[in-house]
Design a protein around this motif. Structure first.
Motif, short mmCIF file in Angstrom:
data_model
loop_
_atom_site.label_atom_id
_atom_site.label_comp_id
_atom_site.label_asym_id
_atom_site.label_seq_id
_atom_site.Cartn_x
_atom_site.Cartn_y
_atom_site.Cartn_z
N ALA A 30 0.77 -1.10 -0.02
CA ALA A 30 -0.03 0.02 -0.01
C ALA A 30 0.86 1.16 0.14
O ALA A 30 0.66 2.13 -0.82
CB ALA A 30 -0.95 -0.27 1.18
N ASN A 31 1.94 1.18 0.88
CA ASN A 31 2.91 2.27 0.56
C ASN A 31 3.78 2.57 -0.38
O ASN A 31 3.81 3.61 -0.86
CB ASN A 31 3.75 2.35 1.81
CG ASN A 31 3.30 2.29 3.47
OD1 ASN A 31 2.15 3.24 3.39
ND2 ASN A 31 3.52 1.78 4.34
N THR A 32 3.93 1.50 -1.17
CA THR A 32 4.59 1.41 -2.46
C THR A 32 3.71 1.98 -3.48
O THR A 32 4.26 2.86 -4.12
CB THR A 32 5.13 0.06 -2.61
OG1 THR A 32 6.27 -0.39 -1.92
CG2 THR A 32 5.88 -0.09 -4.05
N ALA A 33 2.43 1.56 -3.46
CA ALA A 33 1.43 2.07 -4.69
C ALA A 33 1.30 3.47 -4.24
O ALA A 33 1.30 4.22 -5.25
CB ALA A 33 0.32 1.24 -4.36
N ALA A 34 1.40 4.23 -2.92
CA ALA A 34 1.05 5.45 -2.73
C ALA A 34 2.51 6.36 -3.37
O ALA A 34 2.09 7.36 -4.01
CB ALA A 34 0.95 5.86 -1.28
N ARG A 35 3.51 5.98 -3.21
CA ARG A 35 4.66 6.63 -3.72
C ARG A 35 4.70 6.44 -5.48
O ARG A 35 5.15 7.40 -6.07
CB ARG A 35 5.82 5.82 -3.25
CG ARG A 35 6.16 6.10 -1.97
CD ARG A 35 7.23 5.17 -1.09
NE ARG A 35 7.17 5.39 0.21
CZ ARG A 35 8.43 6.10 0.95
NH1 ARG A 35 9.46 6.26 0.00
NH2 ARG A 35 8.16 6.17 2.22
N LEU A 36 4.13 5.25 -5.94
CA LEU A 36 3.96 5.14 -7.24
C LEU A 36 3.24 6.21 -7.74
O LEU A 36 3.15 6.83 -8.88
CB LEU A 36 3.80 3.61 -7.67
CG LEU A 36 4.72 2.57 -7.36
CD1 LEU A 36 4.20 1.47 -7.74
CD2 LEU A 36 5.85 2.77 -8.33
N GLU A 37 1.97 6.27 -7.21
CA GLU A 37 1.04 7.13 -7.61
C GLU A 37 1.35 8.58 -7.74
O GLU A 37 0.92 9.44 -8.54
CB GLU A 37 -0.42 7.09 -6.99
CG GLU A 37 -1.05 5.40 -7.09
CD GLU A 37 -2.56 5.67 -7.01
OE1 GLU A 37 -3.18 6.58 -6.25
OE2 GLU A 37 -3.19 4.48 -7.14
N LYS A 38 1.81 8.91 -6.76
CA LYS A 38 2.64 10.47 -6.68
C LYS A 38 3.48 10.61 -7.66
O LYS A 38 3.75 11.75 -8.31
CB LYS A 38 3.45 10.36 -5.15
CG LYS A 38 3.94 11.86 -4.92
CD LYS A 38 4.62 11.81 -3.60
CE LYS A 38 4.90 13.29 -3.18
NZ LYS A 38 5.48 13.42 -2.10
N ALA A 39 4.21 9.64 -8.28
CA ALA A 39 4.91 9.82 -9.45
C ALA A 39 4.24 9.52 -10.95
O ALA A 39 4.80 9.54 -11.90
CB ALA A 39 6.17 8.55 -9.42
N GLY A 40 2.90 9.40 -10.74
CA GLY A 40 2.02 9.33 -12.02
C GLY A 40 1.56 8.11 -12.36
O GLY A 40 0.92 7.88 -13.44
N PHE A 41 2.16 6.81 -11.72
CA PHE A 41 1.44 5.46 -11.94
C PHE A 41 -0.02 5.39 -11.59
O PHE A 41 -0.33 6.11 -10.66
CB PHE A 41 2.28 4.37 -11.10
CG PHE A 41 3.83 4.30 -11.69
CD1 PHE A 41 4.03 3.13 -12.28
CD2 PHE A 41 4.71 5.38 -11.37
CE1 PHE A 41 5.44 2.93 -12.89
CE2 PHE A 41 6.14 5.02 -11.88
CZ PHE A 41 6.48 3.90 -12.57
N GLN A 42 -0.66 4.77 -12.55
CA GLN A 42 -1.99 4.31 -12.27
C GLN A 42 -2.31 2.70 -11.97
O GLN A 42 -1.47 1.99 -12.65
CB GLN A 42 -2.70 4.71 -13.60
CG GLN A 42 -2.78 6.17 -13.54
CD GLN A 42 -3.63 6.25 -15.29
OE1 GLN A 42 -3.83 5.67 -15.74
NE2 GLN A 42 -3.70 7.96 -15.17
N GLN A 43 -3.16 2.38 -11.14
CA GLN A 43 -3.64 1.02 -10.74
C GLN A 43 -4.26 0.58 -11.95
O GLN A 43 -5.35 1.18 -12.52
CB GLN A 43 -4.16 1.02 -9.51
CG GLN A 43 -4.40 -0.66 -9.00
CD GLN A 43 -5.00 -0.56 -7.73
OE1 GLN A 43 -5.35 0.27 -7.14
NE2 GLN A 43 -5.35 -1.87 -7.32
N VAL A 44 -4.07 -0.74 -12.22
CA VAL A 44 -4.98 -1.43 -13.16
C VAL A 44 -5.20 -2.82 -12.69
O VAL A 44 -4.65 -3.35 -11.75
CB VAL A 44 -4.19 -1.88 -14.70
CG1 VAL A 44 -4.00 -0.48 -15.22
CG2 VAL A 44 -2.85 -2.46 -14.41
N GLU A 45 -6.45 -3.19 -12.79
CA GLU A 45 -7.11 -4.26 -12.36
C GLU A 45 -6.85 -5.49 -13.16
O GLU A 45 -6.96 -5.51 -14.52
CB GLU A 45 -8.62 -4.26 -12.01
CG GLU A 45 -9.11 -3.06 -11.03
CD GLU A 45 -8.57 -3.38 -9.61
OE1 GLU A 45 -8.36 -4.53 -9.30
OE2 GLU A 45 -8.43 -2.49 -8.90
N GLU A 46 -6.51 -6.59 -12.56
CA GLU A 46 -6.48 -7.71 -13.49
C GLU A 46 -7.69 -8.30 -14.14
O GLU A 46 -7.33 -8.94 -15.19
CB GLU A 46 -5.84 -8.74 -12.71
CG GLU A 46 -4.53 -8.81 -12.05
CD GLU A 46 -3.70 -9.96 -11.17
OE1 GLU A 46 -3.53 -10.82 -11.74
OE2 GLU A 46 -3.78 -9.78 -9.88
#
Length: 430
Positions: A30-46
């Motif tokens: 969850a903390n890794t995802a938050a850092r990625l989103e701050k850098a512009g990454f978006q979550q995709v669902e499988e």
């Protein structure tokens, strides 16, 4: 990197924050995802269809996260540059029927996860963290980060043999933590957690819970040149890889696709749907290729050109047990990342992989060291050989040299996490 390496203590400060905020694999992703989103990454669902547009994406599955950045102009056959790590650490995990005890003590039934140094969990204030699964299919992270449990050691007056025979612990009988006084039937751990998280206990139908030390990570030593903290094996690598991946975002001159792959369950063999033995990484890489219009031929070409750094902690030479190490290879704290070699394939590194890693370190101005086990000692292993064998990709085992591996509290050089992140960034951007 073209500029000479310079130590950034801010990176290590941030690592301490990340360790403290990530007491379980679920918190780590969850903390890794938050850092990625701050850098512009978006979550995709499988379960969704994917497109092949350029940009950063990530997938979450339980305690694992896979993130990748597709630069402009990437072809279906463009190879990947992967950094692999794992989110889990050895600890004590709560059993399905948690409430136990006797003789006026309330206790929590636990199962030993991985291979912890059991004595380091004795007489230590422990919190409780993980996730709760709800009747409606939802999940809730939980982190009781205060002294809640304790595994008390037997007083020496009641076991004089400790002084002559050493401490002997039975995993079933001696490692059950105490958390209160009274009748065990009145303990009701899940009701307590429901109250702490604002849930109805009747709505909690499953849980994945574990203990953690509530002692904060900290600098150590006269000159603060060491770091002591929990779960460095292997959140140190997850943190470094995340920092490196976000640093290369936007560099569309890349001729490869950088990837972070942080798996769960490495400490017990990686055989799970979120472990390195599972299909998650292969599925993500292949779907990205097919989303960009590729076919099996493109997949084969891409994988043939792919390289993975498997980053995990290794053993620094121990000053009190130097004879346990290989005499010609004494990695030291503060000496930079280590390259792990084992000809019996406990590590995946070969000569080509060594050259790739050496080149990345040279570009970044980062010193590095070699690690090989003493022939008289069994060698541990990593996700490296698993990744190489499962996906047929060149894999190199690296990491940071630490002391007290698998302790509730481990030790490394304060500069080494940033040296590792810098080397990884060089690998991802080269």
């Amino acid at each position: 990197m073209s500029s000479p390496y310079r130590f950034d203590r801010g990176h290590t400060d941030d690592l301490l924050t990340f360790l403290a905020a990530s007491p379980s694999p679920y918190h780590a992703v969850a903390n890794t995802a938050a850092r990625l989103e701050k850098a512009g990454f978006q979550q995709v669902e499988e379960t969704d269809s994917w497109d092949g547009r350029a940009g950063g994406r990530y997938v979450l599955r339980s305690g694992a996260i896979i993130a990748w950045y597709v630069p402009e102009g990437a072809r279906p056959s463009t190879p990947y540059r992967i950094v692999g790590a794992h989110t889990d650490s050895p600890n004590l995990r709560v059993k399905p029927i948690p409430d136990t005890g006797g003789h006026g003590w309330r206790q929590v039934a636990v199962e030993i996860y991985g291979g912890p140094l059991l004595n380091t969990w004795l007489d230590r204030d422990l919190g409780l963290s993980g996730r709760l699964s709800l009747r409606d299919g939802g999940q809730r992270l939980v982190n009781i980060d205060r002294p809640l449990l304790r595994v008390p050691q037997l007083a020496i007056h009641l076991d004089r043999s400790v002084t002559t025979e050493g401490l002997k612990l039975d995993k079933q009988r001696h490692m059950t933590p105490i958390w209160g006084l009274g009748d065990p039937s009145e303990g009701d751990l899940i009701a307590f957690l429901a109250e702490e998280t604002g849930l109805d206990a009747a709505d909690i139908t499953g849980w994945d819970l574990m203990t953690h030390s509530v002692d904060a990570p900290a600098y150590l030593g006269r000159d603060r040149e060491l770091v002591a903290g929990p779960r460095m094996d292997n959140l140190l690598s997850v943190h470094a890889a995340t920092a490196a991946l976000t640093a290369v975002v936007g560099r569309d001159n890349l001729d490869h696709i950088p990837v972070l792959a942080a798996f769960d369950h490495e400490e017990n063999g990686s055989e799970s749907d979120s472990g390195a033995q599972g299909p998650l990484l292969g599925n993500v890489l292949e779907r990205s290729i097919y989303a960009r219009g590729g076919n099996y031929e493109d997949r084969a070409r891409s994988f043939a050109g792919t390289v993975c750094l498997s980053s995990d902690t290794g053993h620094a030479v121990h000053p009190n047990y130097a004879e346990r190490h290989e005499p010609g290879h004494h990695p030291r704290a503060g000496g930079g990342p280590i390259l792990k070699v084992n000809v019996n394939q406990r590590y995946a590194t070969d000569g080509r992989g060594r050259a790739i890693f050496a080149a990345a370190c040279e570009r970044a101005g980062v010193p590095w060291q070699s690690f090989v086990s003493n022939n008289s000692m069994p060698c541990g292993t990593t996700i490296g050989p698993i990744t190489a064998a499962r996906h047929g990709i060149t894999t190199v085992d690296i990491g940071v040299a630490i002391l007290s591996m698998h302790s509730a509290r481990e030790l490394c050089g304060a500069e080494d996490p940033h040296l590792l992140a810098t080397a990884i960034a060089s690998f991802l951007e080269s």
